[in-house]
Scaffold this active site. Structure first.
Site, PDB file in Angstrom:
ATOM      1  N   LYS A 176      49.528  46.034  35.929  1.00 56.85           N
ATOM      2  CA  LYS A 176      49.461  45.300  34.668  1.00 56.85           C
ATOM      3  C   LYS A 176      49.723  46.225  33.481  1.00 56.85           C
ATOM      4  O   LYS A 176      49.095  47.266  33.344  1.00 56.85           O
ATOM      5  CB  LYS A 176      48.092  44.645  34.537  1.00 56.85           C
ATOM      6  N   THR A 211      40.011  38.940  24.557  1.00 58.06           N
ATOM      7  CA  THR A 211      40.591  39.389  25.815  1.00 58.06           C
ATOM      8  C   THR A 211      39.548  39.815  26.833  1.00 58.06           C
ATOM      9  O   THR A 211      39.896  40.275  27.918  1.00 58.06           O
ATOM     10  CB  THR A 211      41.531  40.593  25.566  1.00 58.06           C
ATOM     11  N   GLY A 227      37.484  39.837  29.822  1.00 56.26           N
ATOM     12  CA  GLY A 227      37.564  39.122  31.092  1.00 56.26           C
ATOM     13  C   GLY A 227      38.978  38.836  31.565  1.00 56.26           C
ATOM     14  O   GLY A 227      39.174  38.106  32.539  1.00 56.26           O
ATOM     15  N   THR A 228      39.970  39.423  30.903  1.00 55.96           N
ATOM     16  CA  THR A 228      41.367  39.141  31.272  1.00 55.96           C
ATOM     17  C   THR A 228      41.665  39.529  32.716  1.00 55.96           C
ATOM     18  O   THR A 228      42.254  38.753  33.478  1.00 55.96           O
ATOM     19  CB  THR A 228      42.328  39.909  30.338  1.00 55.96           C
ATOM     20  N   GLY A 229      41.249  40.743  33.099  1.00 57.94           N
ATOM     21  CA  GLY A 229      41.550  41.231  34.451  1.00 57.94           C
ATOM     22  C   GLY A 229      40.871  40.392  35.516  1.00 57.94           C
ATOM     23  O   GLY A 229      41.493  40.007  36.517  1.00 57.94           O
ATOM     24  N   CYS A 230      39.582  40.073  35.298  1.00 58.25           N
ATOM     25  CA  CYS A 230      38.846  39.248  36.257  1.00 58.25           C
ATOM     26  C   CYS A 230      39.552  37.909  36.432  1.00 58.25           C
ATOM     27  O   CYS A 230      39.748  37.420  37.545  1.00 58.25           O
ATOM     28  CB  CYS A 230      37.430  38.969  35.755  1.00 58.25           C
TER      29      CYS A 230
END
Lengths: 546, 546
Positions: free
Chosen positions: A198, A257, A259-262
């Protein structure tokens, strides 16, 4: 792990499991994962590895769960409920990582040979607020025990650098698209079939293709760079055919943003659970996350959160289930209950039931009803015109033929009541008749087929209900004792009731396909209610010979 | 706790907090609560009191969280994010109950005098699988420290009996509606403003009004009782005006009931957070739960789970946000990108841009375009007919007037090209012209206003895009050097661009109101694509003078 596309009406849901930490603030961790699963209509289960006391400003406490209890939760889920896909997030420490890997291996024998199908690993190490979420000693265990099981790995740039450094791979800092490609390939060597690297920490200038330096990125809010000048690139490396795919994403200058990865890894797991091919799943998940950021929520004093429910709208009409086969019709009958009762229990109907209705009223009714049928046939002709398939046109045309046939029977029946055909067709339409039929035609001309169907429905359904009720009610005067007994029998008869059933099935099918919004449902109610009230005034007109 | 109704486009969400246990199986506990909050479009936060290792068959392990860590999570949420409503579920033990009560009192000074606004307490004691979820010693602490803070208490019959026994109240077993009333009133004396006493364990016979005995209830599956013979009654007691309300519910013979209590109290909290009056909130929450049971999921080998996402349908078009002001148009342009490019970059357009278009082609185009405008005006007249408000009719009529005016200018412009008016109106419509205009009219006649709008849109938007692009492109031949410069200027002009903006705004508004289903969106795409292809063939016809 099976991931076969299921019919939406079978109530065996798609299932996805998250193995991760808990974020009390609700924006990340299993909370973000469960919200994502729910928004994507997937049944979520969860194994909690650690609790964080957290809000949008900071993580101020971490309570790791004993590793054996983590394993116990995982056993509980896999031994009974099972799952179509798994994502892992914050795994906290080496002991927990080991317990998770061991339990997964027990349930997925394929892990002896390679990745577990539909296992997505988000190598969570540092919260976006800066807190360390993985013990430094744990990285080696992650590399040795989890990465070999991993189907899709979803690191961001700092995580990729950190994993590669600890894996003693040759890659150094990631500063360009070329570096990203080298890193992705090196990561895949550690086990994962697919690496989604990412690029959120590495915006590129569109004009030059150069990345911002880490120093520029740190101070990006102070630089006079327009959002539009930058692009983010997520790189997808598929080791199975050594191919790369770039996902270009707009750079959004938003702080929502957390919590974007989760959320991204959870969305990938949900789409995999639904049976989507992995590149398709990653693409759709990326779209879901971008929308969730664009529609981000202002929550707390720190970084805002993604809007996980941006993706759904409230269902205005319940789903068809075995307990609820006619959700639209039930809704309409509830919403218009008072008018409906006035219609189906009108004094005219009462007079039919006990045979006391004045003969003149019935004759007046029969004449107007014949005229009504003429325009009612035209309304179905309009349906045949507005249909978008041959099957629909045919269905409407068949009803026109049916009405024409009924109309012939009507003439014969009327003759027995001494009503002369010439006199009948020469009768002027009563105002109630004009109002009703032209209202139906207007709805038919201005609305779509569902609206036309609802304008027609009160007549169809109401006569069916009345016919059934009077036929079955012990208080009804029957046989020769009731001059209207034949009328009651006609609307209780199988052919009429069959038409009612087909009409209802049609409306329910249309409603299920269209999923009308709340706003549109109000309009549909209004049509059904108005046509019902027009039925009442048709009875009034008939009874009082207006 | 504030609970003011907010506009849906303001991105400050409604917030609800759950303080409860974790169910790894996903059907109950904070998992059910977060799923419910999400389905009801409310931002969920969570304070975990204990972890359970659980599936649909059993709870095989409980890991209570240290009480001080429970308090720490609660502090983290309330000090930063805050909430509009709170529900408590499994509170595990006396220490945790005390920590929760103490922290709540700290943040809600009103608790010194009475209940905390919008605090819903579900006195979870026993899982539906039979496991004890509250230490027996803890009940007293619950009664003394939590119930006085409670706004809405939601016990089932066994829980009500257990609380009252421990509170040394006089009520004994609850076996009738009268018993339920006595119990509800007694419970309210312990603190709660409202008691929702759930009758799921006490079905009544509709015929006699008598309840099943506990023995009958235990063996209900073996008894030959039809579902329809029974009714469940949830009793709502409001201590503020000493009033009772009964909610009658159908008895559903389904085993998908795991998590019913959690879900109900979570839904009440979500609706309270949205600012609903409490009786309204309880009623809507009851409806949500009934639907979730009716649409229940087959999961695991034990009791199935509620379907928390029965309540939503996927959003087919993104929500309008500041980052995404034209989600419908963006979607259509993406979906029809190839055809759109062919239209807006057609050789005819290229010829306009560099002035090389043959004069005869332009004249042919101008004649057909004049005829096109006649039918285009009629299409807007159809819109004025199909409009459902005066404002809509007026807007369409204004466009007809605008087209009529344009049509006059068109005549004058054509005269300068040596095109004679009589000759122009006598020109037969080309096949491409007939195809295009009659397609638009057919969509207008059979579809609704949004569909008509989409059939019209490619002309409106495309000419606007072309005008802007050619005007701004440095490669465009300008001024006297290009015989078509005036044409370019006309479509770049503010009045034309204003019409484009209004047209887009109209479509976006319609789309936002209608929330078209995926199925309907496909149809909308098809209309937009077809009209775009008809524009391409209009250019072909013009260029080649067909």
């Amino acid at each position: 792990m099976s991931s076969v596309k299921q019919e939406s009406h079978v109530n065996v849901p798609y299932k996805a499991l998250t193995i991760a930490g808990s974020d009390s603030g609700g924006g990340a961790g299993i909370q973000a994962d469960l919200k994502t699963f729910t928004a994507l209509e997937t049944f979520g289960t969860s194994v909690i590895t650690s609790l964080t006391s957290q809000n949008t400003l900071k993580v101020d406490g971490i309570h790791p769960v004993p590793a054996n209890f983590v394993a116990q939760q995982l056993e509980a889920v896999l031994s009974d409920i099972g799952t179509n896909a798994i994502k892992t997030g914050m795994l906290c420490n080496a002991e927990i990582i080991h317990a998770v890997a061991k339990t997964l291996c027990k349930f997925y024998p394929e892990s002896a040979k390679g990745p577990i199908q539909n296992l997505v690993v988000d190598p969570v190490m540092i919260a976006s607020s800066g807190a360390a979420l993985l013990d430094s000693s744990a990285i080696e265990t992650l590399i040795q025990e989890i990465l070999p099981l991993c189907f899709v790995l979803t690191p961001n740039v700092p995580e990729a650098e950190y994993i590669l450094k600890n894996a003693a791979a040759q890659t150094s800092s990631i500063r360009s698209l070329e570096d990203m490609k080298l890193a992705a390939r090196a990561l895949a060597k550690l086990g994962p079939s697919i690496v989604l690297l990412k690029g959120g920490h590495l915006p590129f200038f569109k004009s030059t293709g150069k990345a911002l330096t880490p120093e520029q990125f740190e101070t990006i809010d102070d630089l006079s760079i327009e959002m539009e000048e930058l692009v983010l690139i997520d790189l997808i490396y598929d080791s199975r055919d050594d191919s790369f795919e770039e996902q270009h994403k707009e750079f959004l200058r938003t702080s929502s943003t957390h919590g974007t990865g989760c959320t991204l890894s959870a969305a990938i797991a949900a789409y995999l659970a639904q049976g989507l091919e992995v590149h398709h799943a990653i693409n759709k998940a990326g779209g879901y996350v971008q929308s969730a950021i664009r529609d981000g929520l202002t929550v707390g004093k720190g970084k805002g959160c993604l809007n996980h429910y941006h993706h759904v709208v409230p269902r205005s009409i319940e789903r068809q289930t075995k307990y609820n086969p006619h959700p639209l019709v039930n809704h309409l009958l509830r919403a218009c209950a008072k008018d409906w009762h006035e219609y189906t229990h009108h004094p005219f109907v009462q007079g039919i039931q006990d045979g006391t209705l004045p003969r003149e009223s019935f004759i007046h009714y029969m004449k107007q009803d014949y005229l009504f049928l003429q325009t009612y046939a035209r309304a179905h002709g309009l349906g045949a015109f507005k249909a978008t398939t041959m099957a629909e046109s045919k269905a409407f045309a068949e009803i026109v033929l049916h009405i024409a046939h009924e109309s012939q029977l009507h003439i014969k029946y009327c003759e027995r009541w001494g009503i002369n055909y010439e006199e009948m067709v020469a009768t002027p339409e009563s105002m109630a008749n004009v109002a009703y039929t032209r209202y139906v035609l207007d709805i038919g001309m201005t609305g779509d087929l569902l609206e036309l169907g609802l304008a027609i429905a009160p007549c169809l359904l109401g006569y069916g209900q009345i016919g059934n009720r009077l036929y079955n009610d012990p208080n009804t005067v029957r046989g020769d004792a009731n001059p209207y007994w034949e009328w009651i029998q006609a609307y209780h008869a199988a052919d009429y009731q069959g038409a009612v059933d087909r009409g209802i099935a049609n409306m329910e099918r249309q409603a299920a396909i269209q999923q009308p919004s709340e706003h549109r449902l109000k309009k549909l109610e209004e049509i059904f209610r108005t046509a019902t009230r027009l039925e009442v005034s048709f009875w009034d007109m008939s009874l009082h010979r207006l």
